[in-house]
Design a protein around this motif. Sequence first.
Motif, short mmCIF file in Angstrom:
data_model
loop_
_atom_site.label_atom_id
_atom_site.label_comp_id
_atom_site.label_asym_id
_atom_site.label_seq_id
_atom_site.Cartn_x
_atom_site.Cartn_y
_atom_site.Cartn_z
N UNK A 13 0.83 -1.21 0.00
CA UNK A 13 0.00 0.00 0.00
C UNK A 13 0.86 1.26 0.00
N UNK A 14 1.90 1.27 0.83
CA UNK A 14 2.79 2.44 0.88
C UNK A 14 3.55 2.60 -0.42
N UNK A 15 4.01 1.50 -1.00
CA UNK A 15 4.73 1.57 -2.27
C UNK A 15 3.82 2.05 -3.39
N UNK A 16 2.61 1.54 -3.43
CA UNK A 16 1.65 1.97 -4.46
C UNK A 16 1.33 3.44 -4.31
N UNK A 17 1.14 3.90 -3.08
CA UNK A 17 0.85 5.32 -2.86
C UNK A 17 2.04 6.19 -3.25
N UNK A 19 4.38 5.47 -5.48
CA UNK A 19 4.50 5.46 -6.95
C UNK A 19 3.43 6.34 -7.60
N UNK A 20 2.24 6.32 -7.05
CA UNK A 20 1.17 7.18 -7.58
C UNK A 20 1.53 8.64 -7.40
N UNK A 21 2.02 8.99 -6.23
CA UNK A 21 2.44 10.37 -5.98
C UNK A 21 3.59 10.77 -6.90
N UNK A 22 4.54 9.86 -7.09
CA UNK A 22 5.69 10.14 -7.95
C UNK A 22 5.27 10.37 -9.40
#
Length: 83
Positions: A13-17, A19-22
């Motif tokens: 979840x943290x990685x997906x968030x 990557x989405x922010x990036x």
Amino acid sequence: MKFVTNACTAAYSKTAAALTTFTRDERGVTAIEYSLIGVAVAVILVYAFNGDSGAISGPLKTLFSTIATKVSTASTATFSGIS
């Protein structure tokens, strides 16, 4: 086992968030655009003023040489009779 599953889910979840922010962050895009424009201008200037064969420097050198020859010839012809 449940701890490992929860840890993996949290990490995902943290990685997906992140990557989405990036991928949505556009702050660096402007800098990249300006750097590409700068590179394009530099390439154009190098092409235009490259030694004696440049698109601008070659004709300018010929023009200045012609002007210098005409001025030299005119000054010699005008003042040759004066001692």
